[in-house]
Design a protein around this motif. Structure first.
Motif, PDB file in Angstrom:
ATOM      1  N   LYS A   5      36.218  13.626 115.735  1.00  0.00           N
ATOM      2  CA  LYS A   5      36.489  14.249 117.032  1.00  0.00           C
ATOM      3  C   LYS A   5      36.196  13.328 118.204  1.00  0.00           C
ATOM      4  CE  LYS A   5      35.296  18.650 114.971  1.00  0.00           C
ATOM      5  NZ  LYS A   5      34.335  19.752 114.923  1.00  0.00           N
ATOM      6  N   GLU A  85      45.632  20.863 108.712  1.00  0.00           N
ATOM      7  CA  GLU A  85      44.179  20.686 108.837  1.00  0.00           C
ATOM      8  C   GLU A  85      43.790  20.314 110.264  1.00  0.00           C
ATOM      9  OE1 GLU A  85      40.142  20.617 107.791  1.00  0.00           O
ATOM     10  OE2 GLU A  85      41.874  21.510 106.808  1.00  0.00           O
ATOM     11  N   THR A  88      44.172  23.485 112.356  1.00  0.00           N
ATOM     12  CA  THR A  88      43.103  24.425 112.013  1.00  0.00           C
ATOM     13  C   THR A  88      41.791  24.006 112.665  1.00  0.00           C
ATOM     14  OG1 THR A  88      44.163  24.962 109.896  1.00  0.00           O
ATOM     15  CG2 THR A  88      41.809  25.438 110.084  1.00  0.00           C
ATOM     16  N   MET A  89      41.473  22.731 112.572  1.00  0.00           N
ATOM     17  CA  MET A  89      40.232  22.230 113.170  1.00  0.00           C
ATOM     18  C   MET A  89      40.244  22.381 114.687  1.00  0.00           C
ATOM     19  SD  MET A  89      39.576  18.814 110.847  1.00  0.00           S
ATOM     20  CE  MET A  89      38.015  18.392 111.649  1.00  0.00           C
ATOM     21  N   LEU A  91      41.985  24.592 116.502  1.00  0.00           N
ATOM     22  CA  LEU A  91      41.862  26.006 116.841  1.00  0.00           C
ATOM     23  C   LEU A  91      40.411  26.460 116.705  1.00  0.00           C
ATOM     24  CD1 LEU A  91      45.109  27.437 115.191  1.00  0.00           C
ATOM     25  CD2 LEU A  91      44.661  27.120 117.648  1.00  0.00           C
ATOM     26  N   ASP A  92      39.707  25.928 115.734  1.00  0.00           N
ATOM     27  CA  ASP A  92      38.286  26.244 115.578  1.00  0.00           C
ATOM     28  C   ASP A  92      37.474  25.687 116.758  1.00  0.00           C
ATOM     29  OD1 ASP A  92      36.154  27.422 113.981  1.00  0.00           O
ATOM     30  OD2 ASP A  92      35.490  25.355 113.680  1.00  0.00           O
ATOM     31  N   GLU A  93      37.818  24.489 117.205  1.00  0.00           N
ATOM     32  CA  GLU A  93      37.157  23.884 118.370  1.00  0.00           C
ATOM     33  C   GLU A  93      37.358  24.725 119.628  1.00  0.00           C
ATOM     34  OE1 GLU A  93      35.416  20.731 119.205  1.00  0.00           O
ATOM     35  OE2 GLU A  93      34.930  21.156 117.106  1.00  0.00           O
ATOM     36  N   LYS A  95      37.849  28.008 119.699  1.00  0.00           N
ATOM     37  CA  LYS A  95      37.505  29.414 119.449  1.00  0.00           C
ATOM     38  C   LYS A  95      36.807  30.009 120.671  1.00  0.00           C
ATOM     39  CE  LYS A  95      36.447  30.991 115.175  1.00  0.00           C
ATOM     40  NZ  LYS A  95      37.576  31.150 114.659  1.00  0.00           N
ATOM     41  N   LEU A 115      48.812  30.268 110.610  1.00  0.00           N
ATOM     42  CA  LEU A 115      47.490  30.238 111.222  1.00  0.00           C
ATOM     43  C   LEU A 115      47.304  31.319 112.278  1.00  0.00           C
ATOM     44  CD1 LEU A 115      47.034  26.367 111.496  1.00  0.00           C
ATOM     45  CD2 LEU A 115      45.963  27.924 109.858  1.00  0.00           C
TER      46      LEU A 115
END
Length: 139
Positions: A5, A85, A88-89, A91-93, A95, A115
């Motif tokens: 990141k 991936e 997904t990562m 979108l998690d960041e 959140k 997703l």
């Protein structure tokens, strides 16, 4: 594949080959500047070759809205789940953000829907003269 990141250890020569289907693509140096100026980035790095295989960026007000304008995987790394991936990562960041807009082309549209993203209407202004990023405004 290693996902990170930050730009730690990343140089412009590790960014060769992106924006390949653009008529006037940004140089690897301009690509590095794009990554530096984004609020959030995630890189997929081929550790064997020390090369960036894919990336995703986000710009956000940090409160209610974010946009994911770039998600790209080099052709030789596609169909391995790297794009999914990365998204997904990211979108998690992001959140907790109320509205997240993702600009995705037809190849990634399918996993965007998987997703939980919903198709929406919008409009985009593309300035072909600015496509290379050589004349980006100083903010």
């Amino acid at each position: 594949m290693i996902y990170q990141k930050t730009l730690k250890g990343i140089s412009s020569n590790m960014l060769e080959g992106f924006f390949g289907d653009w008529p006037n693509p940004p140089s690897p140096y301009t690509h590095l500047k794009l990554l530096q100026n984004s609020n959030k980035i995630i890189l997929a790095i081929d550790d064997d070759w020390k090369h960036v295989a894919g990336f995703v960026t986000a710009v956000s007000d940090g409160v209610l809205s974010a946009s994911i304008p770039f998600l790209e995987v080099l052709p030789e790394y596609r169909d391995q789940g790297i794009g999914k991936e990365l998204l997904t990562m990211m979108l998690d960041e992001l959140k907790g953000i109320y509205r997240i807009d993702v600009l995705c082309g037809s190849p990634s549209q399918l996993y965007c829907e998987e997703l939980g993203l919903s198709p929406s209407q919008g409009a985009t202004l593309l300035d072909q003269d600015g496509q290379s990023g050589m004349h980006y405004p100083a903010f």
